[in-house]
Every structure is written in C-alpha cells, then in structure tokens.
Scaffold this active site. Sequence first.
Site, PDB file in Angstrom:
ATOM      1  N   GLU A  29       5.416  21.790  22.587  1.00 48.07           N
ATOM      2  CA  GLU A  29       4.492  20.766  23.051  1.00 48.07           C
ATOM      3  C   GLU A  29       4.868  20.474  24.502  1.00 48.07           C
ATOM      4  O   GLU A  29       6.037  20.193  24.787  1.00 48.07           O
ATOM      5  CB  GLU A  29       4.631  19.494  22.202  1.00 48.07           C
ATOM      6  CG  GLU A  29       3.586  18.489  22.594  1.00 48.07           C
ATOM      7  CD  GLU A  29       3.696  17.150  21.878  1.00 48.07           C
ATOM      8  OE1 GLU A  29       4.445  17.041  20.897  1.00 48.07           O
ATOM      9  OE2 GLU A  29       3.022  16.211  22.349  1.00 48.07           O
ATOM     10  N   ARG A  77      17.549  23.196  12.433  1.00 41.42           N
ATOM     11  CA  ARG A  77      17.599  22.946  13.879  1.00 41.42           C
ATOM     12  C   ARG A  77      18.991  23.209  14.406  1.00 41.42           C
ATOM     13  O   ARG A  77      19.979  23.038  13.706  1.00 41.42           O
ATOM     14  CB  ARG A  77      17.343  21.462  14.189  1.00 41.42           C
ATOM     15  CG  ARG A  77      16.056  20.914  13.838  1.00 41.42           C
ATOM     16  CD  ARG A  77      16.049  19.424  14.175  1.00 41.42           C
ATOM     17  NE  ARG A  77      15.801  19.210  15.594  1.00 41.42           N
ATOM     18  CZ  ARG A  77      14.567  19.238  16.118  1.00 41.42           C
ATOM     19  NH1 ARG A  77      13.527  19.446  15.377  1.00 41.42           N
ATOM     20  NH2 ARG A  77      14.400  19.023  17.405  1.00 41.42           N
ATOM     21  N   LYS A  93      13.611  15.164  22.910  1.00 35.92           N
ATOM     22  CA  LYS A  93      12.921  15.147  24.198  1.00 35.92           C
ATOM     23  C   LYS A  93      12.713  13.727  24.693  1.00 35.92           C
ATOM     24  O   LYS A  93      12.717  13.481  25.890  1.00 35.92           O
ATOM     25  CB  LYS A  93      11.575  15.876  24.081  1.00 35.92           C
ATOM     26  CG  LYS A  93      11.738  17.380  24.121  1.00 35.92           C
ATOM     27  CD  LYS A  93      10.417  18.082  24.353  1.00 35.92           C
ATOM     28  CE  LYS A  93       9.714  18.317  23.052  1.00 35.92           C
ATOM     29  NZ  LYS A  93       8.530  19.192  23.202  1.00 35.92           N
TER      30      LYS A  93
HETATM   31  P1  ATP Z   1       8.980  16.790  19.455  1.00 35.82           P
HETATM   32  O1  ATP Z   1       9.676  15.807  18.604  1.00 35.82           O
HETATM   33  O2  ATP Z   1       8.612  16.281  20.799  1.00 35.82           O
HETATM   34  O3  ATP Z   1       7.874  17.552  18.754  1.00 35.82           O
HETATM   35  P2  ATP Z   1      10.392  19.249  19.321  1.00 35.82           P
HETATM   36  O4  ATP Z   1      11.835  19.380  19.585  1.00 35.82           O
HETATM   37  O5  ATP Z   1       9.831  19.558  17.982  1.00 35.82           O
HETATM   38  O6  ATP Z   1      10.119  17.812  19.792  1.00 35.82           O
HETATM   39  P3  ATP Z   1       8.466  21.115  20.362  1.00 35.82           P
HETATM   40  O7  ATP Z   1       7.996  21.327  21.743  1.00 35.82           O
HETATM   41  O8  ATP Z   1       7.457  20.734  19.340  1.00 35.82           O
HETATM   42  O9  ATP Z   1       9.605  20.043  20.429  1.00 35.82           O
HETATM   43  O10 ATP Z   1       9.286  22.377  19.885  1.00 35.82           O
HETATM   44  C1  ATP Z   1       8.841  23.701  20.032  1.00 35.82           C
HETATM   45  C2  ATP Z   1       9.508  24.571  19.022  1.00 35.82           C
HETATM   46  O11 ATP Z   1      10.917  24.552  19.190  1.00 35.82           O
HETATM   47  C3  ATP Z   1       9.210  24.119  17.604  1.00 35.82           C
HETATM   48  O12 ATP Z   1       8.880  25.238  16.831  1.00 35.82           O
HETATM   49  C4  ATP Z   1      10.502  23.504  17.159  1.00 35.82           C
HETATM   50  O13 ATP Z   1      10.676  23.656  15.792  1.00 35.82           O
HETATM   51  C5  ATP Z   1      11.548  24.265  17.964  1.00 35.82           C
HETATM   52  N1  ATP Z   1      12.732  23.454  18.178  1.00 35.82           N
HETATM   53  C6  ATP Z   1      12.798  22.256  18.787  1.00 35.82           C
HETATM   54  N2  ATP Z   1      14.041  21.758  18.762  1.00 35.82           N
HETATM   55  C7  ATP Z   1      14.809  22.667  18.129  1.00 35.82           C
HETATM   56  C8  ATP Z   1      16.194  22.730  17.780  1.00 35.82           C
HETATM   57  N3  ATP Z   1      17.036  21.751  18.078  1.00 35.82           N
HETATM   58  N4  ATP Z   1      16.625  23.830  17.132  1.00 35.82           N
HETATM   59  C9  ATP Z   1      15.784  24.830  16.841  1.00 35.82           C
HETATM   60  N5  ATP Z   1      14.475  24.818  17.130  1.00 35.82           N
HETATM   61  C10 ATP Z   1      13.980  23.759  17.773  1.00 35.82           C
END
Ligand code: ATP
Length: 569
Positions: A44, A269, A279
Amino acid sequence: MNTAPTDTESPEEKRSLNFIEQIIEEDLKTGKWEGRVHTRFPPEPNGYLHIGHAKSICLNFGLAEQFGGKCNLRFDDTNPTKEEQEYVDAIKDDIRWLGFDWEDREFYASDYFEQLYDWAVQLIQAGKAYVCDLTGDEIREFRGTLTEPGKESPFRNRPVEENSDLLERMRAGEFANGEKTLRAKIDMASANVNLRDPVIYRILHAHHHRTGDEWCIYPMYDYTHGESDSIEKVTHSICTLEFENHRPLYDWFLENLGIYHPQQIEFSRLNVTYMVTSKRKLLDLVKEGRVSGWDDPRMPTICGLRRRGYTPEAIREFCRAVGVTKFDGVTQIVELENSLREDLNKRALRVMAVLKPLKVVIENYPEDQVEELDAINNPGDESAGKRKVPFSRELYIEQTDFMEDAPKKFFRLSVGREVRLRYAYFVTCTDVVKDDDGNVIELRCTYDPETKGGNAPDGRKVKGTIHWVSSEQAVTAEVRLYDHLFAKEDPNDVEEGRDWRDNLKPNSLEVLTDCKLERNLADAATNTPYQFERTGYFCLDATSSSEKVIFNRAVSLRNTWGKMQKKGG
Ligand code: ATP
Ligand code: MG
C-alpha cells in the site's frame, strides 16, 4: 527465534524446501495452475518499505524466479487519504535496488475501480450486498464480539432496486462521508467476525493520487485485495498470518462473483529486535522529527539501510536465512548485521581511517619526505589489488592507541614502547606533548628505517599493529556512528502510562567531526563499501560533498552485543 542455520549449508547442497515451495512443487506436479507460478508483491503506497517488506519481496519475486514464473508489483491503493505518489516512486526504487524486476507488470488496484464497482452491483443484484445507513460506531456496536454474535442491520433487507439506486447515488456524490456504506450480506452470527456483513464500499470525498476526483466512494481493502489477485490471475497469493482469518471472506467474494480463484498462503511476519516495522510508527518518527527522514540510517526502512551502507546481497541473504514459517517469532538484529558483515568482508576495500585523531611526529623522519607505501586492498581477495598510501613525518593515530600509564598487556603505544604502523615501519614513542590541562595532544616518536613494510631484519617482534593516516594528505571527514534506534529489544514493550517513543535510545547517533581518512577516500563513491581497518564497515553518505565529506558506519567489525563472535577479517 525462527532462524535457519546458514553455516551448515553450502550452495551446492539442496536445502530442504520451505512449506510454500513444497506447495508450489506439488501444484506443478499435479498441473493445478497449468504449470504457471504467478505471485505478486502488493504494497500500500502509504509509507516507505521496511525490512519486513524486503522479506515479502524476496519471497514473492524469489519464488517466481525459482520456478520460472512471474511476480507482479501491485499497489493496493484503496485509501486516498494516506497514499501518495512519493511513496509509489520510493517503493519502486527500493524494489529495483534490492535486485528485482516486475518488467511491464506494474499494476494498481485503482485501475480496477470500475470493475470492482461492477462486481458490487452484481452482488446487489444477487441479493448479496446492501446499502446500510448505520454510522461507523453503530456498525461496530452491531458487530458483536468474539463470544457474542452480531445484530442484523435494520437496512439489511432493503430491496434490490433500492440498493442499486442508492449505490448509484453514493457514487454520484449525493451523500456525505460516512452517511452510507455498502455491505456484503453474509452472516451476522458467523464465528468469524470478518464475515459479519463487512463494509465493502465507503463514501470518501477525497482526492486520489491516481484517479483524482473521479470517485467519492472507495472499495475497502478486504474487498479489493482478493479480486485484484483474481484479475491478475495470480496463482499463489502470499500474505502474512494476520490475514488467515480474512481468507474465508476473500473466498466468499470470489465464489459469489464466480471468478478466478487464486490460492492464498499465509506466512509469519518478520520481526526484528530493536526495530519497529509498523508504517504508522515509522511515519510518526519522521513527522515528529525524531529521525532525519525515511532514509535516516537508523531506520529499518530499505532506503535507510541502503544509506547506512547495507547491500542488497546482505538483505537478500538475511531474508533467505530467516526462512519462511507459520510461527510468529522474533529475529535478532545481530542476524541482520552479520549478513552485512559476511557480505562486506568479502567485497569491501580496506582503507585506513582515524576516527579520533592524535597527532604523531616521527622526529627522525626527513621533514619534506613523502613515501608511497604499498597497501593491500583486500587480504581475502587478491584480485582487489594494491594501492599506495603516503607516509610522512606527521601522522595521525587513534587516541585509543596510546596510553600514558599503560598496563603490561597494552600492546599499542606508550612512552618507551614500539608498535608496527600498518604497511609502514616500527615506531617507538619517546615523549608526549600536553596541553595546559594535562591532556596528551601529540606524540613524539622515532622510526626504524630498517623495518619498511612492517618487518625487522633482526627478527625483532612487536605485538601491536595500528593504523595511521599521513596528516598532510589526509581527508578530513565527519563520521557518523549509529546504534540501535531503540533501547529495548521489543520497542513495543511499554509500561503503563508510557509510550513506545519512550523506548527510543537517547544516543543512537554519535557524530565525529574531525576524522582523518587516507587520501584514497577523496574519490570514494556512494554505495561503495569500505572497511576502515580495525573500526568497521563504512560508506559515503548520500549527502556528502567535497565541502563536507561524510561517512556512515554501516556496522562494526564484530558484534559487540551478543556472544556470536565472527571474525571481521
Ligand atoms: P499496513 O498495516 O499499512 O497495511 P503492511 O505492513 O501490511 O502495513 P503493506 O504495504 O500492506 O504494509 O505490505 C505489503 C506486503 O508486505 C504485504 O503483503 C504484507 O503482508 C508484507 N509485509 C509487511 N510487513 C511485513 C513483515 N514484517 N514481514 C513480512 N511481510 C510483510
Ligand atoms: Mg497491509
């Protein structure tokens, strides 16, 4: 800790497949997707990417590479108030820098808004969606809890025609933010709260970074994500564990719309000690000026790590070594640092740099003489070759390499003691000069001309070898030493009445302003890593200029925090 052993694996050895690789292998065997492997990385654009995203990027792009498939880059841009073009650009930069390529497959959920709207109409026609007038608070109240079923909305049984008409008017801008929503008609008594008539469209009179003012209703993430994967014919839709109980909802949408159905697979994660990977919190750090920006070298962002001196190879290796599991765990930050040490040990050019200088005068060395001595660029890599370093009568050494009342085991300089100056000569300290406060500000030494190159023909040994820089040719620089941004292993661990910000480490940045670097560093390039002998791995800062040379310490030579001691070389 969810770390896989790295030192037991050689590249030739076939490592055991992780559970996602196993699923894909099985699918390829059974021909489930006609032999296709198609993944996507779906950020996002509401912030910069961090180390957790790197893991997801390496996984999704890596699987595509490994199985001869494709990986899309898709921006899940359904929330116009938080998303910006700046983030889109930064995300693309970071992914490219990590070494991955989405070719021509750059997609946006916002490109699908019209299709998503048509599908919403389709759900209404099928009696599976309705326009609801409850406020946000009421919807929450009606939703029930994990132990109690929800209550049906009084608008749940609106006739199809009325729903169609209202949705059209929502789109036309007849209503204010929050006045109405479109909800899926599923089951208010479901054990899974996500299935209790979730909102699929909300009214939001806001400018979108791509669609401008075309829309004033926006699809919810949960409604958008699965359908976007479907449109893109993704085979394996990989996401983090917190989406496991959203899967039944995604399934519901795909089944009720009767469209292509990717397989969702969840993994845990990445969490790293001393780092936050939310974020929202990272944005707060930036907005509140607690760091210098998204690319502050203490940030866990990809651009921060990059500016700090991390290499894409080190980050990719770290993500590989951490592995893919279904269990939440925390990875020690030293694992990340060690990945960098291992990578830089192989490739970084060695140079000499004095961080806290102490002047040395070699009294028996000719005043105007400058010798060019041979220095080895990388002892582990002969092909890196040699370079010349100037030697002269006036040098700098580290303040810590001299001690006035030195104990016996201090093998560096003290009055009457002899050391080897790396690549140069043996020198003996004969006297010190002090300022009015009694601080040693200069050493007087003599050198032994017979010891050129660092060996005595008479077989005499010295225990200590120290680095040095010739004063006249030295490059004066600012050097920034970074510590963990947070003082606590788990920055989110806060006591009552306190805030995660209270866990910020007060002195996570130490700035040294009068460092003396060997002449060759005058032509250093950004993103070229160096090993400053004995002090760590460094790289030129992105803001460095000829007026003000700035280096960042990427990582110290050895881990001084934990027990894991690895030779820095
Ligand atoms: P938000 O809470 O803003 O949605 P987010 O960390 O999910 O934060 P995204 O931009 O939606 O952010 O994440 C993009 C991709 O990265 C998603 O598929 C998410 O699952 C993955 N991702 C985000 N944080 C992690 C993490 N700590 N470890 C592994 N994958 C992650
Ligand atoms: Mg997300």
